[in-house]
Design a protein around this motif. Structure first.
Motif, PDB file in Angstrom:
ATOM      1  N   LYS A 154      48.432  45.501  50.194  1.00 42.70           N
ATOM      2  CA  LYS A 154      47.071  45.711  49.704  1.00 42.70           C
ATOM      3  C   LYS A 154      47.069  46.641  48.502  1.00 42.70           C
ATOM      4  CE  LYS A 154      42.602  46.789  51.716  1.00 42.70           C
ATOM      5  NZ  LYS A 154      42.068  47.394  52.930  1.00 42.70           N
ATOM      6  N   SER A 155      48.029  47.561  48.482  1.00 40.22           N
ATOM      7  CA  SER A 155      48.040  48.507  47.367  1.00 40.22           C
ATOM      8  C   SER A 155      48.262  47.786  46.047  1.00 40.22           C
ATOM      9  CB  SER A 155      49.122  49.560  47.597  1.00 40.22           C
ATOM     10  OG  SER A 155      50.363  48.936  47.815  1.00 40.22           O
ATOM     11  N   ILE A 156      49.031  46.705  46.079  1.00 41.04           N
ATOM     12  CA  ILE A 156      49.243  45.952  44.845  1.00 41.04           C
ATOM     13  C   ILE A 156      47.935  45.311  44.417  1.00 41.04           C
ATOM     14  CG2 ILE A 156      50.480  44.023  43.803  1.00 41.04           C
ATOM     15  CD1 ILE A 156      52.732  44.514  45.697  1.00 41.04           C
ATOM     16  N   MET A 157      47.239  44.739  45.390  1.00 37.42           N
ATOM     17  CA  MET A 157      45.980  44.089  45.052  1.00 37.42           C
ATOM     18  C   MET A 157      44.952  45.108  44.564  1.00 37.42           C
ATOM     19  SD  MET A 157      46.628  41.007  45.369  1.00 37.42           S
ATOM     20  CE  MET A 157      45.057  40.469  44.757  1.00 37.42           C
ATOM     21  N   ARG A 158      45.046  46.305  45.068  1.00 34.91           N
ATOM     22  CA  ARG A 158      44.128  47.338  44.617  1.00 34.91           C
ATOM     23  C   ARG A 158      44.371  47.659  43.146  1.00 34.91           C
ATOM     24  NH1 ARG A 158      41.396  49.838  48.702  1.00 34.91           N
ATOM     25  NH2 ARG A 158      42.952  49.905  50.318  1.00 34.91           N
ATOM     26  N   LYS A 159      45.653  47.680  42.781  1.00 36.07           N
ATOM     27  CA  LYS A 159      45.970  47.997  41.386  1.00 36.07           C
ATOM     28  C   LYS A 159      45.683  46.807  40.478  1.00 36.07           C
ATOM     29  CE  LYS A 159      49.552  51.236  42.679  1.00 36.07           C
ATOM     30  NZ  LYS A 159      50.956  51.239  43.059  1.00 36.07           N
ATOM     31  N   HIS A 160      45.960  45.627  40.979  1.00 37.20           N
ATOM     32  CA  HIS A 160      45.733  44.428  40.158  1.00 37.20           C
ATOM     33  C   HIS A 160      44.839  43.476  40.946  1.00 37.20           C
ATOM     34  CE1 HIS A 160      48.858  45.835  37.488  1.00 37.20           C
ATOM     35  NE2 HIS A 160      49.512  46.176  38.568  1.00 37.20           N
ATOM     36  N   PRO A 161      43.549  43.764  40.940  1.00 40.08           N
ATOM     37  CA  PRO A 161      42.678  43.028  41.852  1.00 40.08           C
ATOM     38  C   PRO A 161      42.550  41.545  41.532  1.00 40.08           C
ATOM     39  CG  PRO A 161      41.423  44.565  40.515  1.00 40.08           C
ATOM     40  CD  PRO A 161      42.840  44.821  40.228  1.00 40.08           C
ATOM     41  N   ARG A 162      42.972  41.157  40.360  1.00 37.49           N
ATOM     42  CA  ARG A 162      42.851  39.744  40.051  1.00 37.49           C
ATOM     43  C   ARG A 162      44.230  39.254  39.666  1.00 37.49           C
ATOM     44  NH1 ARG A 162      38.561  37.230  35.770  1.00 37.49           N
ATOM     45  NH2 ARG A 162      39.038  35.081  36.234  1.00 37.49           N
ATOM     46  N   MET A 163      44.803  38.440  40.515  1.00 34.66           N
ATOM     47  CA  MET A 163      46.158  37.976  40.260  1.00 34.66           C
ATOM     48  C   MET A 163      46.130  36.467  40.094  1.00 34.66           C
ATOM     49  SD  MET A 163      49.569  38.337  42.596  1.00 34.66           S
ATOM     50  CE  MET A 163      49.507  40.066  42.889  1.00 34.66           C
ATOM     51  N   LEU A 164      46.764  36.012  39.025  1.00 39.68           N
ATOM     52  CA  LEU A 164      46.867  34.576  38.821  1.00 39.68           C
ATOM     53  C   LEU A 164      48.220  34.133  39.348  1.00 39.68           C
ATOM     54  CD1 LEU A 164      45.737  34.562  35.100  1.00 39.68           C
ATOM     55  CD2 LEU A 164      44.341  34.000  37.048  1.00 39.68           C
ATOM     56  N   ILE A 165      48.190  33.143  40.203  1.00 41.68           N
ATOM     57  CA  ILE A 165      49.437  32.606  40.721  1.00 41.68           C
ATOM     58  C   ILE A 165      49.673  31.280  40.025  1.00 41.68           C
ATOM     59  CG2 ILE A 165      50.628  31.797  42.770  1.00 41.68           C
ATOM     60  CD1 ILE A 165      50.075  34.559  43.267  1.00 41.68           C
ATOM     61  N   LYS A 166      50.757  31.187  39.300  1.00 41.47           N
ATOM     62  CA  LYS A 166      51.015  29.947  38.586  1.00 41.47           C
ATOM     63  C   LYS A 166      52.262  29.278  39.145  1.00 41.47           C
ATOM     64  CE  LYS A 166      48.800  31.438  34.436  1.00 41.47           C
ATOM     65  NZ  LYS A 166      48.644  31.193  33.021  1.00 41.47           N
ATOM     66  N   THR A 167      52.157  28.006  39.287  1.00 43.50           N
ATOM     67  CA  THR A 167      53.350  27.242  39.575  1.00 43.50           C
ATOM     68  C   THR A 167      53.555  26.347  38.355  1.00 43.50           C
ATOM     69  OG1 THR A 167      52.128  25.462  40.587  1.00 43.50           O
ATOM     70  CG2 THR A 167      52.814  27.228  42.030  1.00 43.50           C
ATOM     71  N   GLY A 168      54.635  25.627  38.331  1.00 45.86           N
ATOM     72  CA  GLY A 168      54.837  24.750  37.188  1.00 45.86           C
ATOM     73  C   GLY A 168      55.175  25.498  35.926  1.00 45.86           C
ATOM     74  N   LEU A 169      55.922  26.591  36.063  1.00 43.22           N
ATOM     75  CA  LEU A 169      56.400  27.290  34.877  1.00 43.22           C
ATOM     76  C   LEU A 169      57.920  27.203  34.826  1.00 43.22           C
ATOM     77  CD1 LEU A 169      54.277  30.537  34.704  1.00 43.22           C
ATOM     78  CD2 LEU A 169      54.030  28.468  33.374  1.00 43.22           C
ATOM     79  N   LEU A 170      58.408  27.159  33.620  1.00 41.78           N
ATOM     80  CA  LEU A 170      59.853  27.075  33.414  1.00 41.78           C
ATOM     81  C   LEU A 170      60.336  28.429  32.924  1.00 41.78           C
ATOM     82  CD1 LEU A 170      62.335  24.984  32.841  1.00 41.78           C
ATOM     83  CD2 LEU A 170      61.640  25.345  30.486  1.00 41.78           C
ATOM     84  N   ASP A 171      61.293  28.972  33.612  1.00 45.29           N
ATOM     85  CA  ASP A 171      61.876  30.229  33.177  1.00 45.29           C
ATOM     86  C   ASP A 171      62.883  29.923  32.073  1.00 45.29           C
ATOM     87  OD1 ASP A 171      63.095  32.591  32.786  1.00 45.29           O
ATOM     88  OD2 ASP A 171      63.620  32.941  34.879  1.00 45.29           O
TER      89      ASP A 171
END
Lengths: 624, 468
Positions: B188-205
Motif C-alpha cells: 500500500k505504501s507504494i500506491m500511496r506514493k504513486h496513487p495512479r499506476m499504469l500497467i502496460k503489457t505489450g511492451l518490448l524491452d
C-alpha cells in the motif's frame, strides 16, 4: 404485409422513448449506519445543516442542475421530519423543474432494501441516478451519462452502472478515510476490473484474471474519491432483487465484478477532474465539505447563492470568503479572519477572533471568544472567554464562561457545558445517555448491534457528571476517542456481533492474558492461542495495535520481574498474526516517556527480537 | 566523459538457432550490414567516441576484417573477448570489465535496431539522477509468414507487466506473467506514493540501459546476479521502495551533497498530491522511456530478423544496388530490394522486396520475392523463391521451387533430378522421395547435429517427417 411493416417501426419507437424519457433519480435519505450518533438521535442526517443549509438540499440542487426531472426520495429514520422539510422547500412548489416524490417505509434496512423496493414498484423506466441524501456536488453528469448511454447501446445490457469518481490522491483534504478505495481499470474502455476498500490492508492484491480482458493497458488508481453518485440502468434494481444478500453498494459492486463472467455485467467509471463531489459520511468529511463549500469549491453552489431559496437566508460575500446574513452584529474589536459564514440575527461580542467557522442563525456569542474550524448551528449561546477548535456544536447548546473545546469535540442538541472546563480532544456530549435504549433507536438499526464498547459505562449513574460537563452542565459523555472511532464502519458492525459476550472491552481482555502471564509463561501462550480470534477481532487497525502494545507495556512496567516474558508474549502475538511487525516497530521506536519504560526497551531479549523483526521485514521485501 | 558505452555482443542467439548455428548473431546480415553495425551506428550518431565491445573471438576477428565496419565505424572499439563456453550472463560480463568502467554506463545489446532519439533515455537518467533508465517500445506484430512456422504464433505467450507512474516515465513495477500466478501484489505504501499506476503489457524491452557506476560496484559485491535483464533490473525496480537501500547510498561526494542541498531548497517536486519531499526521499530511482512511434526491433527471433530486413533498407540513403554488383540490363530488380557488393545477377531474373547479400550469384530466369539471400549464395537457373531465408554460402539447385523455406548456411539443394538431396552442414543427409524438390508452405531444417528433421508439406494432404 402489415405485420412486416409494423416490425421495424417498433424498435425505432422504443429508441425514441428512451431518448425522451425524463432523467430520474433515486435519492436515499438515510445512511443506514450510526456514524453521526448521537447527533442523529434528534435529527436525520440528511437534514443536518451544512453551511446553514440542510444537506438534502445540496443533493437535490445537484440533481436538478444536472437535469433530473423526477426524484424519488426514500426515507426511513425520522421520515416524517424529512417529508415535512421537503414539503416546505422549493422542491415541492409547483414551479420546481424536478418533481420530488417521498417514499417512506420503516422496513428499509439498507440500500439493497431501497433498490428492491424500486424494482418492486417499477418506479424507474430508464437509466437513473443513484445518490445519497448527504452528497454535495456540482459535477456535470451529462458527459458521463452520454458515455453510459453509448456503452449501453453498443452492448445491450452489458454495462449496468457508471460510477462517478473525483480525483483526490492520498493526502488530499477531501479524501475520505473510510472510502480508501483502490480500483483497477481498463485503460481504454474505463471498465472497472477490481474494486476494493483498502483501509485495513497492507498489501493490495489483484487477481490475474482481471488482466485477461484482452487489453494491453491497465490502470491502478488509488487517487480516487467515490462521490457516491452512480448512473444505473434499471437492471441494477433487478439485480438487487435477484441477489437478496446484496445490502450495500459495496456488496453490489464486488458481487458484480466477481461474477462478471457468469452474469456478464460490467461496471464502468467516470473520473471528474474539475467537478466537486463528496459524501458527508462522517464528521471529518463534514468538516472538510463545509470548508470546501465556504471556500467556493462547489461553485455555483455557494452560501450567498441561496439556492435553496429560503426566506431571509440571503447573505453577502466579502473578501476572504466572509459571508454575513442579515441582522448580524459584530462587537468592537472582533475579527472575522477568513472563511467565515454567520447566520442571520446572530450577535457576536467584542474582541472575538473567528476563522474557518460556520455560525447558524440566532446565536449569541460573548466577548473574547476564539473560534477556529467551529461548526455552530442555530440558537447556540456561547458565553465570554470561550475557545473552540474544530468542533461541532448543535442547536440550542449553551457553552458557559471560560470553556475550552479541543479538537474534534461534539456537543449534541441542548447540551449545556461549563463554566470553566476544558474538554479533552474528541469529547462527545449528548443529552441522551449512551446506554439508553430508545424504541425509536431500534427503528433504524438491528436491535442487537449495540456497541459493546459502551457497555463498560453501564455502571455509571444516570446523573450529569460535573467533572465531564462542568458544574452547571447538562449532558452525558459518550465514548471518548477521535471522531473516526466514535463511528464504526458498517463492516465492523457485523463483526462486533461475533465477539464472546464475556469479553467486554480491549483493556479487559488484555488483563485476562496478562494475568496469565503472571501465573506462568506456559499458560499464557496457551491462553494467547485460545484468545487469538478475539484479539484479531479487536486489533485491526494500526492504532489498535499500538493501544494493545501500550497496555501490555503498562502491565509489564508494574511487574519488573516478568520482563523476560515480554519478548515471548510479543513473539507469540506476532506469530499468531495479532500484531504486525510495523506496529511493533512503531511502538518500539516511539519515544518512551518514563525512565522505566526506556529501561524496558533496553531489555536484551527485546532488542534481539526487534533485530530479528527488522531482518524478517527486509527479507520479505526482497521476496516480493 | 559522462557515459561509457558497453556493447553486449556475445549472445548466442538461442532463439533463432536456425540462423545462428554457424554465423554468430552479431554478424548476421541485416540490410546487407552485420547486425552489430546498427548499435554501433546508434552510439556513433549521438557522439560516442569509444565503446567497449564484449564479444567472442570469432566476432572480434570479423570486426577487424569486415570492410564495411571498418569504413563506417569511426569510433574506437575496445574489444573484450570472453570465452563462449563459460556461459556468461550480461551481468557477469559487466563484472568482467569492471576495471575499465570509470563512469556511469550505457549498456546496449548488439541486436537492437532503432531510430530512437537516444538522448531521451539519457535525459531521464540525468534529470532524475536515476540509478537506471531504460528503453522500451511497443511490441511489433509480425504479420508475415515465418519460414518453418505454420500459421500464426499462439497468443498464449507470457506477457511482461510493466508498471509506470502517471507521467509514464518512472518505472514502478516489472514482472512476467509467469511469475504472477498468485496475482499482482503491491504494498500500500507504494500506491500511496504513486496513487495512479499504469500497467502496460505489450511492451518490448530494447535492452538498452543507463546504469549508475554504483550499480557496477554492486554487481562486484553480489556475484550471484548473472543477468542484467533477468535479475539486476527487476531487483533495482523492487529496491526503489525498500527502506533499507537508502542507507548504503549515503551521499558522500561533494557534488552529491550539493545536489541534495539544491533539491531541498527548490520548490520542484516529482509528484503532486502530498507535500512530502521530492521522490519521497528515495535514493534509488528507475525510469523508462517508452517509444510511442519510430522503429525499434530486437533481432532475436527469426520473425524479427525478417521484419528488420524488410524495414531497414528504407532507412539508408545509399543506392539499393551496390556499385560493384553486376546486374544485367535484362533483369528486373525492384526498387524495394537491395543488392550487395560483388553480386552477379543474370538475365530474365526478377527480384522484388528482397535483400541479396555480398558476392551472391543469381542465374537466369530466377524469381525471388520477399526473401533474404545472405552472402555468397548461388542460385541456379529457373528457381522460384518466395518468402524464404537462404543463409550464407548455400547453393540452390536448378529449378527449385521454394515457398517460406529456410535454407541453412552451406546447404546444397540438388537440382531437379531423380532424388533430391538436402545436405546438412554436419554431414547428415536426408533423402526426399519426391522427383522435384517442391517446398511448399513450410520446410524446417532443425540444424542440430544430433538429429535433422525435414518436414515437407506437399499438396495439402501429405506431411512427411524424416528423422535421421
Amino acid at each position: 404485409m402489415a405485420g412486416k411493416a409494423g416490425k421495424p417501426s417498433r424498435p425505432r419507437k422504443a429508441d425514441k422513448d428512451e431518448e425522451e424519457q425524463p432523467l430520474q433519480a433515486v435519492l436515499v435519505a438515510d445512511s443506514f449506519n450510526r456514524r453521526f450518533f448521537p447527533i442523529t438521535k434528534d435529527q436525520p442526517r440528511a437534514l443536518l445543516p451544512l453551511a446553514n443549509v440542510s444537506m438534502i438540499d445540496y443533493t437535490l440542487e445537484f440533481l436538478t442542475s444536472t437535469g433530473v426531472q423526477e426524484t424519488f426520495v426514500f426515507c426511513c429514520w425520522m421520515a416524517s421530519k424529512i417529508k415535512e422539510h421537503l414539503q416546505k422547500s422549493k422542491w415541492c412548489r409547483p414551479t420546481s423543474p424536478n418533481v420530488v416524490h417521498v417514499i417512506t417505509s420503516d422496513l428499509y434496512r439498507s440500500l439493497g432494501d431501497v433498490l428492491r423496493d424500486v424494482d418492486a414498484k417499477t418506479l424507474v423506466r430508464s437509466d437513473f441516478l443513484l445518490v445519497y441524501g448527504d452528497v454535495v456536488s456540482n459535477i456535470d453528469i451529462s458527459q458521463a451519462l452520454q458515455e453510459h448511454k453509448q456503452r449501453r447501446s453498443m452492448d445491450k445490457n452489458v454495462s449496468v452502472m457508471t460510477m462517478i469518481f473525483k480525483e483526490s490522491p492520498p493526502g488530499h483534504k477531501t479524501r475520505c478515510e473510510d472510502d480508501d478505495i483502490i480500483i483497477a481499470m481498463d485503460g481504454k474502455s474505463k471498465r472497472i476490473l477490481h474494486y476494493q476498500r483498502a483501509q485495513a490492508l497492507k498489501r493490495l492484491h489483484f487477481p490475474m484474471n482481471i488482466f485477461h480482458s484482452g487489453s494491453d493497458e491497465f490502470e491502478i488508481r488509488f487517487d480516487l474519491l467515490d462521490c457516491h453518485i452512480s448512473i444505473c440502468s434499471p437492471q441494477v434494481a433487478e439485480l438487487f432483487t435477484d441477489n437478496f444478500d446484496y445490502q450495500t453498494k459495496n456488496d453490489f459492486v464486488r458481487g458484480l465484478l466477481v461474477n462478471e463472467e457468469i452474469l456478464g455485467n460490467q461496471i464502468h467509471m467516470h473520473v471528474t477532474k474539475d467537478g466537486y463531489g463528496a459524501r458527508v459520511s462522517n464528521l471529518l468529511m463534514y468538516d472538510t465539505v463545509s470548508s470546501d463549500t465556504i471556500r467556493r469549491w462547489v461553485y455555483p453552489i455557494t452560501p450567498e447563492a441561496n439556492f435553496a431559496d429560503l426566506e431571509g437566508q440571503s447573505c453577502t460575500h466579502s473578501r476572504h470568503n466572509v459571508y454575513r446574513e442579515t441582522g448580524v452584529s459584530l462587537g468592537h474589536g472582533s475579527q472575522m479572519e477568513e472563511n467565515v459564514l454567520i447566520g442571520r440575527n446572530t450577535m457576536i461580542g467584542a474582541n472575538c477572533t473567528i476563522s474557518n467557522t460556520v455560525i447558524g442563525a440566532n446565536c449569541v456569542i460573548g466577548d473574547n471568544v476564539t473560534l477556529d474550524r467551529a461548526y455552530i448551528w442555530n440558537r447556540v449561546h456561547i458565553a465570554d472567554d470561550v475557545k473552540v477548535k474544530q468542533s461541532v456544536i448543535c442547536d440550542n447548546v449553551e457553552v458557559k464562561h471560560g470553556v475550552v473545546l479541543n479538537e474534534q469535540c461534539v456537543l449534541a442538541y441542548n447540551v449545556v457545558v461549563g463554566p470553566d472546563i476544558t474538554l479533552p480532544e474528541g469529547t462527545v456530549l449528548s443529552m441522551h445517555h449512551p446506554d439508553e435504549e430508545d424504541d425509536e433507536d431500534d427503528d433504524e438499526f438491528l436491535s442487537d448491534d449495540n456497541d459493546v464498547g459502551y457497555r463498560k459505562d453501564k455502571t455509571k449513574l444516570k446523573v450529569f457528571n460535573p467533572a465531564e460537563v462542568g458544574s452547571e452542565g447538562k449532558g452525558y459523555r459518550w465514548k471518548t476517542s477521535s471522531l473516526e472511532d466514535t463511528e464504526e464502519d458498517e463492516l465492523a458492525e457485523c463483526i462486533w456481533g461475533e465477539i464472546p459476550p464475556e469479553v467486554s472491552s480491549n483493556i479487559c481482555c488484555f488483563d485476562v492474558v496478562l494475568l496469565g502471564v503472571e501465573q506462568s509463561l506456559y499458560v499464557s501462550s496457551q491462553l494467547l492461542k485460545k484468545w487469538a480470534p478475539v484479539f484479531k477481532n479487536y486489533v485491526k487497525r494500526p492504532q489498535d495495535q499500538l493501544d494493545c502494545l501500550a497496555s501490555m507495556e503498562e502491565v509489564f512496567l508494574e511487574r519488573e520481574t516478568h520482563w523476560a516474558a515480554l519478548v515471548k508474549v510479543l513473539m507469540s502475538m506476532y506469530q499468531l498474526e495479532i500484531l504486525e511487525e510495523e506496529g511493533i516497530m512503531h511502538w518500539f521506536n516511539q519515544g518512551s516517556t518514563t525512565d522505566k519504560s526506556q529501561q524496558l526497551r533496553r531489555n536484551q531479549g527485546l532488542l534481539k527480537f526487534i533485530q530479528w523483526l527488522q531482518e524478517a521485514e527486509e527479507s520479505s521485501e526482497e521476496d516480493e | 566523459m559522462e557515459l561509457q558505452a558497453v556493447l553486449m555482443a556475445a549472445g548466442g542467439g538461442s532463439r533463432m538457432m536456425d540462423l545462428t548455428y554457424n554465423t554468430p548473431k552479431p554478424l548476421l546480415p541485416v540490410g546487407n550490414r552485420p547486425l552489430i553495425w546498427y548499435p554501433l551506428n546508434l552510439l556513433e550518431r549521438v557522439g560516442f567516441e569509444e565503446v567497449i565491445v564484449i564479444t567472442t573471438k570469432e566476432v572480434q576477428k570479423a570486426l577487424s576484417t569486415d570492410q564495411r565496419l571498418k569504413t563506417d565505424v569511426k569510433m574506437r572499439l575496445d574489444v573484450v573477448c570472453i570465452q563462449e563456453e563459460t556461459d556468461m550472463g550480461t551481468a557477469d560480463a559487466l563484472r568482467h570489465i569492471q576495471q575499465k568502467i570509470k563512469t556511469d554506463i550505457l549498456v546496449v545489446s548488439c541486436d537492437l535496431i532503432t531510430d530512437v532519439a537516444l538522448h531521451e533515455v539519457v535525459d531521464l537518467f540525468r534529470a532524475h539522477n536515476a540509478t537506471l533508465s531504460m528503453l522500451m517500445s511497443k511490441v511489433h506484430e509480425f504479420t508475415d509468414t515465418v519460414p518453418g512456422q505454420k500459421g500464426k504464433k499462439k497468443a498464449g505467450e507470457q506477457r511482461d507487466f510493466v508498471g509506470v507512474d502517471v507521467t509514464g516515465k518512472r518505472l514502478l513495477f516489472m514482472a512476467n506473467e509467469a511469475d504472477l500466478e498468485e496475482g499482482l501484489v503491491f504494498r500500500k505504501s507504494i500506491m500511496r506514493k504513486h496513487p495512479r499506476m499504469l500497467i502496460k503489457t505489450g511492451l518490448l524491452d530494447a535492452h538498452l540501459y543507463c546504469l549508475k557506476r554504483s550499480v557496477v560496484d554492486f554487481l562486484v559485491h553480489n556475484k550471484s546476479v548473472t543477468s542484467i535483464r533477468g535479475e539486476l533490473v527487476p531487483y533495482l525496480v523492487r529496491k526503489q521502495f525498500s527502506k533499507m537501500f537508502g542507507v548504503h547510498n549515503k551521499c558522500t561526494s561533494k557534488e552529491e551533497a550539493l545536489l541534495q542541498l539544491a533539491r531541498e531548497r527548490s520548490c520542484w517536486n516529482d509528484h503532486r498530491g502530498d507535500m512530502s519531499e521530492a521522490y519521497h526521499g528515495g535514493k534509488l530511482r528507475c525510469y523508462v522511456h517508452i517509444m510511442e512511434e519510430g522503429m525499434c526491433y530486437r533481432v532475436n527471433t527469426l520473425a524479427a530478423y525478417i521484419e528488420a530486413n524488410r524495414v531497414v533498407p528504407k532507412l539508408f540513403e545509399d543506392p539499393p544496388i551496390h556499385p560493384t554488383a553486376v546486374v544485367t540490363e535484362r533483369s528486373l530488380v525492384g526498387s524495394d530490394s537491395i543488392i550487395g557488393p560483388y553480386c552477379q545477377i543474370s538475365d530474365k531474373t526478377s527480384i522484388k522486396r528482397s535483400n541479396v547479400g555480398t558476392s551472391s550469384t543469381i542465374k537466369e530466369k530466377v524469381k525471388i520475392t520477399n526473401s533474404i539471400i545472405m552472402n555468397g549464395v548461388t542460385i541456379e537457373e529457373g528457381c522460384n523463391i518466395q518468402g524464404s531465408v537462404i543463409c550464407n554460402n548455400a547453393v540452390i539447385g536448378r529449378g527449385a521451387d521454394m515457398k517460406y523455406c529456410l535454407v541453412g548456411s552451406g546447404q546444397c539443394i540438388e537440382p531437379e533430378g531423380e532424388n533430391a538431396v538436402v545436405q546438412c552442414s554436419s554431414g547428415y543427409t536426408t533423402h526426399t522421395k519426391t522427383h522435384t524438390l517442391h517446398f511448399c508452405s513450410s520446410v524446417v531444417f532443425v540444424l542440430n547435429p544430433a538429429f535433422c528433421v525435414c518436414v515437407c508439406v506437399h499438396s495439402l494432404a501429405h506431411v512427411c517427417l524424416f528423422f535421421v
